[in-house]
Design a protein around this motif. Structure first.
Motif, PDB file in Angstrom:
ATOM      1  N   GLY A  81       0.793  -1.233   0.000  1.00 25.05           N
ATOM      2  CA  GLY A  81       0.000   0.000   0.000  1.00 25.05           C
ATOM      3  C   GLY A  81       0.823   1.280   0.000  1.00 25.05           C
ATOM      4  O   GLY A  81       0.262   2.361   0.172  1.00 25.05           O
ATOM      5  N   ALA A  82       2.142   1.175  -0.169  1.00 28.19           N
ATOM      6  CA  ALA A  82       2.981   2.376  -0.160  1.00 28.19           C
ATOM      7  C   ALA A  82       2.499   3.359  -1.225  1.00 28.19           C
ATOM      8  O   ALA A  82       2.054   2.966  -2.304  1.00 28.19           O
ATOM      9  CB  ALA A  82       4.445   2.001  -0.422  1.00 28.19           C
ATOM     10  N   GLU A  83       2.612   4.641  -0.888  1.00 29.39           N
ATOM     11  CA  GLU A  83       2.174   5.672  -1.816  1.00 29.39           C
ATOM     12  C   GLU A  83       3.089   5.679  -3.042  1.00 29.39           C
ATOM     13  O   GLU A  83       4.279   5.435  -2.920  1.00 29.39           O
ATOM     14  CB  GLU A  83       2.272   7.027  -1.109  1.00 29.39           C
ATOM     15  N   ARG A  84       2.539   5.944  -4.197  1.00 33.97           N
ATOM     16  CA  ARG A  84       3.384   6.022  -5.395  1.00 33.97           C
ATOM     17  C   ARG A  84       2.806   7.039  -6.369  1.00 33.97           C
ATOM     18  O   ARG A  84       1.625   7.372  -6.313  1.00 33.97           O
ATOM     19  CB  ARG A  84       3.508   4.649  -6.057  1.00 33.97           C
ATOM     20  N   ARG A  85       3.707   7.500  -7.250  1.00 33.08           N
ATOM     21  CA  ARG A  85       3.297   8.422  -8.310  1.00 33.08           C
ATOM     22  C   ARG A  85       3.386   7.667  -9.616  1.00 33.08           C
ATOM     23  O   ARG A  85       4.358   6.969  -9.851  1.00 33.08           O
ATOM     24  CB  ARG A  85       4.281   9.587  -8.404  1.00 33.08           C
ATOM     25  N   GLY A  86       2.399   7.868 -10.478  1.00 32.73           N
ATOM     26  CA  GLY A  86       2.451   7.234 -11.790  1.00 32.73           C
ATOM     27  C   GLY A  86       1.781   5.882 -11.773  1.00 32.73           C
ATOM     28  O   GLY A  86       1.295   5.418 -10.744  1.00 32.73           O
ATOM     29  N   ARG A  87       1.760   5.271 -12.948  1.00 31.28           N
ATOM     30  CA  ARG A  87       1.071   3.998 -13.099  1.00 31.28           C
ATOM     31  C   ARG A  87       2.046   2.891 -13.451  1.00 31.28           C
ATOM     32  O   ARG A  87       2.485   2.796 -14.596  1.00 31.28           O
ATOM     33  CB  ARG A  87       0.051   4.105 -14.224  1.00 31.28           C
ATOM     34  N   PRO A  88       2.367   2.060 -12.487  1.00 29.09           N
ATOM     35  CA  PRO A  88       3.251   0.936 -12.809  1.00 29.09           C
ATOM     36  C   PRO A  88       2.522  -0.078 -13.693  1.00 29.09           C
ATOM     37  O   PRO A  88       1.298  -0.051 -13.786  1.00 29.09           O
ATOM     38  CB  PRO A  88       3.566   0.341 -11.442  1.00 29.09           C
ATOM     39  N   TRP A  89       3.299  -0.937 -14.328  1.00 29.35           N
ATOM     40  CA  TRP A  89       2.685  -1.945 -15.178  1.00 29.35           C
ATOM     41  C   TRP A  89       1.960  -2.994 -14.349  1.00 29.35           C
ATOM     42  O   TRP A  89       0.880  -3.427 -14.698  1.00 29.35           O
ATOM     43  CB  TRP A  89       3.764  -2.621 -16.041  1.00 29.35           C
ATOM     44  N   LEU A  90       2.627  -3.381 -13.272  1.00 40.35           N
ATOM     45  CA  LEU A  90       2.095  -4.518 -12.538  1.00 40.35           C
ATOM     46  C   LEU A  90       2.387  -4.348 -11.057  1.00 40.35           C
ATOM     47  O   LEU A  90       3.461  -3.876 -10.679  1.00 40.35           O
ATOM     48  CB  LEU A  90       2.781  -5.792 -13.058  1.00 40.35           C
ATOM     49  N   VAL A  91       1.421  -4.724 -10.239  1.00 40.93           N
ATOM     50  CA  VAL A  91       1.619  -4.748  -8.787  1.00 40.93           C
ATOM     51  C   VAL A  91       1.236  -6.135  -8.302  1.00 40.93           C
ATOM     52  O   VAL A  91       0.150  -6.627  -8.619  1.00 40.93           O
ATOM     53  CB  VAL A  91       0.731  -3.693  -8.085  1.00 40.93           C
ATOM     54  N   LEU A  92       2.163  -6.778  -7.578  1.00 39.65           N
ATOM     55  CA  LEU A  92       1.871  -8.069  -6.942  1.00 39.65           C
ATOM     56  C   LEU A  92       1.880  -7.808  -5.446  1.00 39.65           C
ATOM     57  O   LEU A  92       2.936  -7.563  -4.860  1.00 39.65           O
ATOM     58  CB  LEU A  92       2.955  -9.103  -7.295  1.00 39.65           C
ATOM     59  N   ARG A  93       0.700  -7.830  -4.846  1.00 37.20           N
ATOM     60  CA  ARG A  93       0.589  -7.403  -3.457  1.00 37.20           C
ATOM     61  C   ARG A  93       0.529  -8.600  -2.523  1.00 37.20           C
ATOM     62  O   ARG A  93      -0.397  -9.406  -2.603  1.00 37.20           O
ATOM     63  CB  ARG A  93      -0.668  -6.534  -3.300  1.00 37.20           C
ATOM     64  N   GLY A  94       1.557  -8.715  -1.663  1.00 36.33           N
ATOM     65  CA  GLY A  94       1.569  -9.767  -0.648  1.00 36.33           C
ATOM     66  C   GLY A  94       1.004  -9.229   0.654  1.00 36.33           C
ATOM     67  O   GLY A  94       0.452  -8.123   0.694  1.00 36.33           O
ATOM     68  N   SER A  95       1.185  -9.994   1.748  1.00 34.01           N
ATOM     69  CA  SER A  95       0.552  -9.600   3.006  1.00 34.01           C
ATOM     70  C   SER A  95       1.196  -8.348   3.603  1.00 34.01           C
ATOM     71  O   SER A  95       0.508  -7.508   4.183  1.00 34.01           O
ATOM     72  CB  SER A  95       0.623 -10.748   4.005  1.00 34.01           C
ATOM     73  N   ALA A  96       2.524  -8.207   3.450  1.00 32.10           N
ATOM     74  CA  ALA A  96       3.193  -7.058   4.066  1.00 32.10           C
ATOM     75  C   ALA A  96       3.914  -6.177   3.047  1.00 32.10           C
ATOM     76  O   ALA A  96       4.200  -5.025   3.301  1.00 32.10           O
ATOM     77  CB  ALA A  96       4.214  -7.543   5.105  1.00 32.10           C
ATOM     78  N   ARG A  97       4.215  -6.769   1.895  1.00 30.11           N
ATOM     79  CA  ARG A  97       4.967  -6.010   0.894  1.00 30.11           C
ATOM     80  C   ARG A  97       4.358  -6.209  -0.476  1.00 30.11           C
ATOM     81  O   ARG A  97       3.645  -7.190  -0.696  1.00 30.11           O
ATOM     82  CB  ARG A  97       6.427  -6.502   0.870  1.00 30.11           C
ATOM     83  N   GLU A  98       4.708  -5.311  -1.390  1.00 32.67           N
ATOM     84  CA  GLU A  98       4.244  -5.506  -2.760  1.00 32.67           C
ATOM     85  C   GLU A  98       5.381  -5.263  -3.753  1.00 32.67           C
ATOM     86  O   GLU A  98       6.230  -4.397  -3.553  1.00 32.67           O
ATOM     87  CB  GLU A  98       3.035  -4.617  -3.072  1.00 32.67           C
ATOM     88  N   ALA A  99       5.384  -6.099  -4.781  1.00 31.02           N
ATOM     89  CA  ALA A  99       6.358  -5.955  -5.862  1.00 31.02           C
ATOM     90  C   ALA A  99       5.713  -5.093  -6.933  1.00 31.02           C
ATOM     91  O   ALA A  99       4.548  -5.291  -7.284  1.00 31.02           O
ATOM     92  CB  ALA A  99       6.724  -7.321  -6.428  1.00 31.02           C
ATOM     93  N   VAL A 100       6.477  -4.123  -7.437  1.00 30.35           N
ATOM     94  CA  VAL A 100       5.935  -3.184  -8.414  1.00 30.35           C
ATOM     95  C   VAL A 100       6.855  -3.160  -9.631  1.00 30.35           C
ATOM     96  O   VAL A 100       8.070  -2.981  -9.494  1.00 30.35           O
ATOM     97  CB  VAL A 100       5.845  -1.761  -7.804  1.00 30.35           C
TER      98      VAL A 100
END
Ligand code: ZN
Length: 244
Positions: A81-100
């Motif tokens: 859920g970290a804040e970000r600017r722009g639109r990444p291609w892909l987000v894989l969201r796990g329980s505590a972290r997410e790969a972007v």
């Protein structure tokens, strides 16, 4: 250009979410082809590995996502859920972290085995004999510098490490395979593997030939030359005196 070592670093970075069920989003409209999110959402991410210049993400159900970063792509791992600017291609969201994935120009979902790549130069024990065998199975009039970039023969070597490995062993990128010995091919592959492994482990090394056209060769003082090579016309760098 992300080379094999950069891909291995990305694979390591993503390990903390391996084993988790992931929520999948494709914020960038260009990544929505093929309904990646719909097909992968809620599946467990089983592995992330660098194979040559590709990052392969395997999900339960036999899905393999191939990510090739070209010049611009980048994988990051951030808190969920970290804040970000722009639109990444892909987000894989796990329980505590997410790969972007940012700017991932090549993203393909496969349900069967990926087209065969050559042995990975960054494997824990690189299969040099198999790589030499692959180089010998090619048209032997092909220049060694061109063949080293062919990912079907050897996976992972990019333009920089090609130039540096050939310089290290004193072999011209223009030498036809037919005029190389197996020992020379093995030596250049070993040099590439060693240099790339060092880079992966954080060792800094100054370029000796790569992007040094017109500057003196650190070994013999002759000026380094450059010229486009192969079908893709990627620039080769070499010393005309000590890379005979
Ligand atoms: Zn030289």
């Amino acid at each position: 250009m992300p080379e094999g070592d950069a891909l291995h670093r990305a694979a390591r970075r993503l390990q903390p979410i391996v084993g988790e069920r992931v929520e999948v989003e494709t914020p960038n409209p260009r990544a929505r082809v093929g309904d990646l999110a719909g097909r992968l959402d809620g599946r467990r991410l089983l592995s992330v590995e660098a194979v040559g210049k590709n990052l392969l993400l395997t999900f339960e159900g036999g899905y393999v996502l191939r990510s090739h970063l070209r010049m611009t792509g980048r994988w990051t791992l951030v808190p969920r859920g970290a804040e970000r600017r722009g639109r990444p291609w892909l987000v894989l969201r796990g329980s505590a972290r997410e790969a972007v994935l940012w700017n991932g120009p090549v993203l393909e979902l496969h349900t069967r085995a990926i087209r065969r790549l050559g042995p990975d130069v960054l494997a824990a024990e690189p299969d040099l004999a198999h790589m030499v065998e692959n180089l010998r199975s090619e048209d032997q009039s092909r220049a060694v510098g061109d063949a080293l970039l062919d990912q079907r023969l050897v996976a992972g070597i990019g333009n920089k490490w090609k130039a540096e490995a050939l310089w290290a062993v004193g072999l011209s990128p223009w030498r036809p395979l037919a005029e190389t010995t197996d020992e020379e091919l093995r030596a250049v592959l070993e040099a590439a593997a060693g240099q790339m492994r060092g880079s992966l482990e954080g060792r800094r090394n100054a370029n000796r030939a790569y992007r040094r056209a017109g500057r003196p060769c650190p070994r013999c003082g002759e000026l380094i030359r450059s010229l486009g090579q192969g079908d893709a016309n990627r620039t080769a760098y070499w010393c005309p005196r000590c890379q005979g």
